[in-house]
Design an enzyme around this catalytic site. Structure first.
Site, PDB file in Angstrom:
ATOM      1  N   SER A   1       7.160  15.632   0.782  1.00 38.04           N
ATOM      2  CA  SER A   1       7.056  14.179   0.920  1.00 38.04           C
ATOM      3  C   SER A   1       7.937  13.724   2.074  1.00 38.04           C
ATOM      4  O   SER A   1       8.772  14.483   2.564  1.00 38.04           O
ATOM      5  CB  SER A   1       7.457  13.463  -0.371  1.00 38.04           C
TER       6      SER A   1
ATOM      7  N   LYS B   1     -11.336   3.338  -6.479  1.00 39.68           N
ATOM      8  CA  LYS B   1     -11.637   2.432  -5.359  1.00 39.68           C
ATOM      9  C   LYS B   1     -12.448   3.112  -4.267  1.00 39.68           C
ATOM     10  O   LYS B   1     -12.944   2.458  -3.347  1.00 39.68           O
ATOM     11  CB  LYS B   1     -10.338   1.848  -4.817  1.00 39.68           C
TER      12      LYS B   1
ATOM     13  N   VAL C   1       0.029  -2.239 -13.129  1.00 39.25           N
ATOM     14  CA  VAL C   1       0.144  -3.567 -13.740  1.00 39.25           C
ATOM     15  C   VAL C   1       1.116  -3.620 -14.912  1.00 39.25           C
ATOM     16  O   VAL C   1       1.821  -4.624 -15.092  1.00 39.25           O
ATOM     17  CB  VAL C   1      -1.257  -4.077 -14.162  1.00 39.25           C
TER      18      VAL C   1
END
Length: 338
Positions: free
Chosen positions: A40, A133, A181
């Protein structure tokens, strides 16, 4: 049976929610993993993760600073690696809309770098993480992930005599993941108001553990070119708000640019190559390198009806408020009380 003992594995975006969950589960299940490379670009997150997995207890973990945009660094990180899990991505929809080329560089060029570096090294299997998505995308993030999916699936056709296998897993909202969320609502409920984008909004729900299990399933069973989709429940955003803060006001603020009312993971156009595997659906490649008939026979796969689609608004399985509260305690915050 999949056995990761004595294997070398690399996870791109390894300091994210998925990477940490995969690391924990994999090391519990296969304590003799030869090497687990956490790749990363965020040194602070690597430092923090190293506190959770100290070298004294987990000498097989290697923290490798690098960016998937940098081909040479990716290729260096893949030396001696056999399995790759590609979880690195720019995933926040509004940020991607505002910084489109940055999103393209990470999600598309980064995917190409992973593929080319894997083809040049000793990697045997690659599983790339996708998103709902990417199905009929209406925002840039989804469009870049669709392009990434296509690159990984098509990589099976350019590998020549290399026995490497590339596959993709696609799933929806991960419960408790960074930026999702439920942690957002948990943080906002102390203000007494929870912002609701649209009262009709629904989402699929999958836990981090289920996401890890799906990647392990792909590592174990993929023939190369499959796109796996889990069968998971949906929830209504208003039910999540009720579960988190029943006394809070639900304030409708409108959907954000590029956001859908319902998540979609399989479109009706995908139905022609989609099969039911029982626990998962699988979208087969348009140009497979193997016999579809043999695949169907081997996995006892059932062809879905023509026109079949899989979205969160038309799901057969739903999470209600009590179930959501139970899952929040189990997967997000053990100290949570409604």
């Amino acid at each position: 049976m999949l056995d990761l003992n004595n294997k070398s594995i690399l996870i791109t975006g390894g300091t994210g929610s998925f990477g940490k969950a995969f690391t924990k589960i994999a090391l519990e299940r296969w304590p003799d993993i030869k090497r687990l490379v956490i790749f990363s670009r965020d040194e602070q997150k690597q430092f923090q993760m190293a506190q959770e997995f100290p070298a004294s207890k987990y000498p097989m973990i290697r923290f490798f600073i690098g960016d998937v945009r940098d081909f040479d660094r990716v290729r260096r990180a893949l030396k001696g690696v056999e399995y790759v899990i590609h979880a690195a991505a720019m995933k926040h929809v509004p940020i991607a809309e505002y910084n489109p080329m940055e999103c393209i560089k990470t999600n598309i060029i980064g995917a190409e770098n992973i593929i080319n570096a894997c083809l040049e090294t000793t990697v045997e299997k690659v599983v790339a993480l996708s998103t709902d998505k990417a199905a009929a995308p209406i925002n840039l993030y989804g469009a870049t992930k669709l392009a990434s999916d296509k690159l990984f699936i098509a990589a099976n056709n350019i590998r020549g005599y290399n026995p490497i296998k590339f596959s993709v897993v696609r799933y929806g909202n991960v419960m408790g993941s960074n930026g999702s969320v439920i942690p957002f609502f948990l943080n906002k409920r102390k203000e007494g108001v929870l912002p609701i984008t649209d009262p009709a909004m629904t989402r699929f729900n999958i836990s981090l553990t289920e996401g890890v299990e799906m990647v392990l399933h792909a590592l174990e069973t993929a023939w190369g070119g499959e796109l796996f989709v889990p069968k998971i429940p949906s929830y209504r955003i208003t039910d999540v708000a009720q579960a988190v803060g029943g006394d809070c006001e639900q304030k409708v603020v409108g959907i954000r640019p590029g956001e859908k009312i319902h998540e979609e993971m399989i479109t009706s156009s995908d139905s022609f190559t989609t099969y039911d595997l029982g626990r998962y659906y699988v979208i087969l490649p348009q140009v497979p390198r193997w016999s579809v008939e043999e695949f169907v026979s081997h996995f006892k796969a059932q062809r879905v009806p023509e026109g079949f689609r899989y979205n969160s608004g038309e799901n057969n399985e739903w999470l209600d408020v009590p179930m959501l509260r139970k899952l929040i305690t189990e997967h997000v915050d053990p100290s949570f009380t409604a």
